[in-house]
Design a protein around this motif. Structure first.
Motif, mmCIF file in Angstrom:
data_model
loop_
_atom_site.group_PDB
_atom_site.id
_atom_site.type_symbol
_atom_site.label_atom_id
_atom_site.label_comp_id
_atom_site.label_asym_id
_atom_site.label_seq_id
_atom_site.Cartn_x
_atom_site.Cartn_y
_atom_site.Cartn_z
ATOM 1 N N LEU A 268 0.838 -1.202 0.000
ATOM 2 C CA LEU A 268 0.000 0.000 0.000
ATOM 3 C C LEU A 268 0.870 1.248 0.000
ATOM 4 O O LEU A 268 0.608 2.210 -0.719
ATOM 5 N N SER A 269 1.936 1.223 0.785
ATOM 6 C CA SER A 269 2.825 2.376 0.896
ATOM 7 C C SER A 269 3.510 2.666 -0.433
ATOM 8 O O SER A 269 3.642 3.829 -0.835
ATOM 9 N N LEU A 270 3.930 1.617 -1.149
ATOM 10 C CA LEU A 270 4.581 1.806 -2.441
ATOM 11 C C LEU A 270 3.623 2.437 -3.443
ATOM 12 O O LEU A 270 3.959 3.400 -4.130
ATOM 13 N N LEU A 271 2.412 1.895 -3.526
ATOM 14 C CA LEU A 271 1.445 2.383 -4.509
ATOM 15 C C LEU A 271 0.996 3.809 -4.202
ATOM 16 O O LEU A 271 0.820 4.622 -5.116
ATOM 17 N N VAL A 272 0.834 4.121 -2.929
ATOM 18 C CA VAL A 272 0.440 5.482 -2.545
ATOM 19 C C VAL A 272 1.552 6.465 -2.915
ATOM 20 O O VAL A 272 1.301 7.543 -3.463
ATOM 21 N N GLY A 273 2.797 6.093 -2.606
ATOM 22 C CA GLY A 273 3.928 6.945 -2.951
ATOM 23 C C GLY A 273 4.049 7.143 -4.450
ATOM 24 O O GLY A 273 4.374 8.227 -4.933
ATOM 25 N N LEU A 274 3.760 6.082 -5.196
ATOM 26 C CA LEU A 274 3.839 6.124 -6.655
ATOM 27 C C LEU A 274 2.787 7.070 -7.221
ATOM 28 O O LEU A 274 3.068 7.896 -8.105
ATOM 29 N N LEU A 275 1.562 6.975 -6.718
ATOM 30 C CA LEU A 275 0.500 7.861 -7.192
ATOM 31 C C LEU A 275 0.778 9.321 -6.827
ATOM 32 O O LEU A 275 0.476 10.232 -7.594
ATOM 33 N N ARG A 276 1.382 9.513 -5.675
ATOM 34 C CA ARG A 276 1.732 10.877 -5.270
ATOM 35 C C ARG A 276 2.766 11.468 -6.237
ATOM 36 O O ARG A 276 2.698 12.645 -6.598
ATOM 37 N N LEU A 277 3.709 10.642 -6.675
ATOM 38 C CA LEU A 277 4.710 11.084 -7.637
ATOM 39 C C LEU A 277 4.062 11.396 -8.990
ATOM 40 O O LEU A 277 4.372 12.404 -9.627
ATOM 41 N N VAL A 278 3.140 10.550 -9.411
ATOM 42 C CA VAL A 278 2.468 10.711 -10.701
ATOM 43 C C VAL A 278 1.617 11.980 -10.727
ATOM 44 O O VAL A 278 1.481 12.628 -11.770
ATOM 45 N N LYS A 279 1.048 12.356 -9.602
ATOM 46 C CA LYS A 279 0.154 13.515 -9.556
ATOM 47 C C LYS A 279 0.877 14.852 -9.431
ATOM 48 O O LYS A 279 0.256 15.905 -9.583
ATOM 49 N N ASP A 280 2.202 14.812 -9.174
ATOM 50 C CA ASP A 280 2.942 16.062 -8.968
ATOM 51 C C ASP A 280 3.308 16.666 -10.320
ATOM 52 O O ASP A 280 4.295 16.290 -10.951
ATOM 53 N N LYS A 281 2.506 17.619 -10.774
ATOM 54 C CA LYS A 281 2.660 18.192 -12.109
ATOM 55 C C LYS A 281 3.911 19.051 -12.253
ATOM 56 O O LYS A 281 4.286 19.433 -13.362
ATOM 57 N N ARG A 282 4.584 19.335 -11.158
ATOM 58 C CA ARG A 282 5.797 20.152 -11.229
ATOM 59 C C ARG A 282 6.966 19.393 -11.842
ATOM 60 O O ARG A 282 7.938 19.997 -12.312
ATOM 61 N N TYR A 283 6.882 18.052 -11.825
ATOM 62 C CA TYR A 283 8.027 17.246 -12.249
ATOM 63 C C TYR A 283 7.615 16.238 -13.324
ATOM 64 O O TYR A 283 7.254 15.105 -13.025
ATOM 65 N N PRO A 284 7.671 16.639 -14.608
ATOM 66 C CA PRO A 284 7.283 15.745 -15.711
ATOM 67 C C PRO A 284 8.048 14.423 -15.719
ATOM 68 O O PRO A 284 7.484 13.378 -16.046
ATOM 69 N N ASN A 285 9.344 14.461 -15.346
ATOM 70 C CA ASN A 285 10.114 13.218 -15.319
ATOM 71 C C ASN A 285 9.577 12.251 -14.271
ATOM 72 O O ASN A 285 9.616 11.033 -14.453
ATOM 73 N N GLY A 286 9.072 12.801 -13.172
ATOM 74 C CA GLY A 286 8.487 11.966 -12.130
ATOM 75 C C GLY A 286 7.184 11.334 -12.591
ATOM 76 O O GLY A 286 6.918 10.159 -12.312
ATOM 77 N N ILE A 287 6.380 12.099 -13.321
ATOM 78 C CA ILE A 287 5.121 11.563 -13.862
ATOM 79 C C ILE A 287 5.420 10.417 -14.819
ATOM 80 O O ILE A 287 4.806 9.347 -14.745
ATOM 81 N N SER A 288 6.379 10.617 -15.704
ATOM 82 C CA SER A 288 6.733 9.596 -16.689
ATOM 83 C C SER A 288 7.251 8.325 -16.018
ATOM 84 O O SER A 288 6.816 7.216 -16.340
ATOM 85 N N ALA A 289 8.178 8.477 -15.065
ATOM 86 C CA ALA A 289 8.738 7.312 -14.365
ATOM 87 C C ALA A 289 7.669 6.600 -13.552
ATOM 88 O O ALA A 289 7.604 5.359 -13.526
ATOM 89 N N GLY A 290 6.814 7.369 -12.882
ATOM 90 C CA GLY A 290 5.765 6.770 -12.055
ATOM 91 C C GLY A 290 4.760 5.980 -12.870
ATOM 92 O O GLY A 290 4.379 4.860 -12.504
ATOM 93 N N LEU A 291 4.319 6.551 -14.000
ATOM 94 C CA LEU A 291 3.361 5.842 -14.854
ATOM 95 C C LEU A 291 3.983 4.591 -15.461
ATOM 96 O O LEU A 291 3.318 3.562 -15.612
#
Length: 444
Positions: A268-291
């Motif tokens: 649960l902790s991994l998936l929550v952290g991953l979604l938090r990274l994906v939703k952070d629009k300030r960092y496109p590289n984070g969105i790409s890696a997270g997805l």
């Protein structure tokens, strides 16, 4: 006619340069003697093509560039007009029926070509100098990497952090160092630093190194130990953006291993952290890696329900309008996979933006995106035809489906579009539905 001496326009004023003058005036990178002298001495041992292929060509003097190919010359020849070209390029020009100089467009009174030996030696010497400097720097950084690995075996605390930080910088900027670190047992050494009592300062630098290396099967298995995965998950939630991205990329690298177990990412902790990274629009590289990681995780059926249960569906749907094409394809792929679950379909039906956001993407990005979007819309409309099909038609779906049917898309997509169009028509009279099929502002 005497052999042509090349005229180099150096600094805006044209004057004839021979090899000695070129070295003196800095055309070869500054000054005679030193390493330039060494370069000339070892010229016999160096292959010009190999040097050109391996060196950065951004600062090559313009006089070394063939006017036809705009690439460094390896066999320069001069025409009767005084213009110099790569031999193979000018001969190809002649073979096409041209008997003019490509640069000046003068007609040639003599179609013979003269080897420009002076320019050849200038080119060879310049590249030899650069090549030897590159090799020397490469050897220096490889030696420094070896020293840092030895240091890591002895130091702790802040000294360990500093050694790891320097090693990460060297590894990330010099490709040759990566092999050195792997060959000298660096992967096992750095992996051994990760564990339940590892500080985030050490863990962040260590993972930043590992993610840049080619890991073998044994190394990946070692990194899949629960304590190491737990550390990665913690840093995915609490580290800097760079650390979060590195943790995400490393976990995805581990998932490529054939012995990878899905329970490792059933956290649960991994998936929550991953979604938090994906939703952070300030960092496109984070969105790409997270997805990218979430897409890989969803390939494991056992984890899909957990992804739905943490609210991934509405969060991904809300992201759709702001994603770039590559990220869009990953997000739609994930939603399509989740739509195969009853819980996933229900979550999509209950999200008010699912239908308008997905309809908008039909025929807008790529055929893959259209395929995933059609599959998602089919799953939702099939679940609640009266409610969802009507919403989809009002959002412009009927007109979009006609576009797909009339396009050069895959026949399977056309068939799915026809089936969905038929499903949507059930709630309307023929006259009204035909009017809904007209292009509207939603298609713009």
């Amino acid at each position: 006619m005497p052999m042509f001496q090349p005229m180099f326009d150096v600094g805006g004023g044209g004057h004839v340069l021979d090899l000695e003058t070129a070295v003196k005036d800095g055309v070869l990178g500054g000054g005679g003697g030193g390493i330039c002298g060494v370069a000339v001495a070892v010229a016999e041992k160096l292959d010009l093509k190999k040097m050109i292929d391996e060196l950065d060509l951004s600062d090559v003097p313009s006089v070394f560039i063939c006017p036809i190919s705009l690439e460094p010359m390896q066999d320069p020849v001069t025409l009767c007009t005084g213009q110099t070209y790569e031999r193979s390029n000018i001969l190809k020009w002649f073979s096409m029926g041209h008997f003019t100089c490509p640069t000046t467009m003068q007609e040639l009174w003599d179609d013979s070509v003269t080897p420009n030996k002076t320019l050849y030696h200038l080119i060879y010497s310049w590249f030899s100098q650069k090549y030897l400097l590159m090799k020397k720097r490469s050897e220096d950084v490889q030696g420094r990497a070896s020293e840092l690995l030895e240091t890591l075996k002895k130091v702790k605390g802040q000294s360990r952090v500093q050694a790891l930080k320097e090693l990460q910088q060297v590894v990330s900027t010099h490709a040759s160092v990566k092999k050195t670190v792997v060959d000298e047992g660096g992967v096992a050494l750095i992996s051994s630093l990760l564990g339940p009592f590892t500080s985030h300062a050490v863990g962040s630098e260590a993972i930043g190194i590992l993610v840049n290396l080619n890991l073998d099967s044994e190394s990946k298995t070692n990194l899949m130990q629960p304590a190491k995965i737990s550390l990665m998950v913690d840093m995915l939630n609490e580290g800097s953006v760079e650390t979060k991205i590195n943790c995400t990329r490393l976990i995805e690298m581990l998932m490529d291993e054939k012995d990878f177990r899905s329970e490792i990412v059933s956290s649960l902790s991994l998936l929550v952290g991953l979604l938090r990274l994906v939703k952070d629009k300030r960092y496109p590289n984070g969105i790409s890696a997270g997805l990218s990681l979430l897409k890989t995780i969803c390939s494991h059926k056992q984890v899909r329900n957990l992804v739905v249960n943490i609210g991934a569906v509405p969060q991904l749907v809300e992201l759709l309008p702001d994603l770039n094409p590559d990220c869009l394809e990953s997000a739609l792929f994930i939603l399509d996979v989740l739509s195969t679950l009853p819980e996933g379909r229900s979550a999509m039906k209950d999200c008010p933006h699912t239908i308008p956001n997905v309809v908008r993407l039909l025929m807008r990005v790529s055929e893959n995106c259209t395929q995933y979007a059609l599959s998602i819309l089919w799953a939702v409309c099939k679940l609640a035809p009266e409610e969802c099909a009507s919403l989809a038609v009002e959002a412009g779906l009927a007109a979009k489906l006609l576009l797909v049917i009339q396009s050069g898309c895959n026949p399977v997509l056309k068939q799915r579009s026809a089936e969905l169009l038929k499903l949507c028509s059930l709630n309307y009279t023929a006259t009204i539905f035909i009017s809904k099929c007209k292009l509207t502002r939603t298609i713009q």
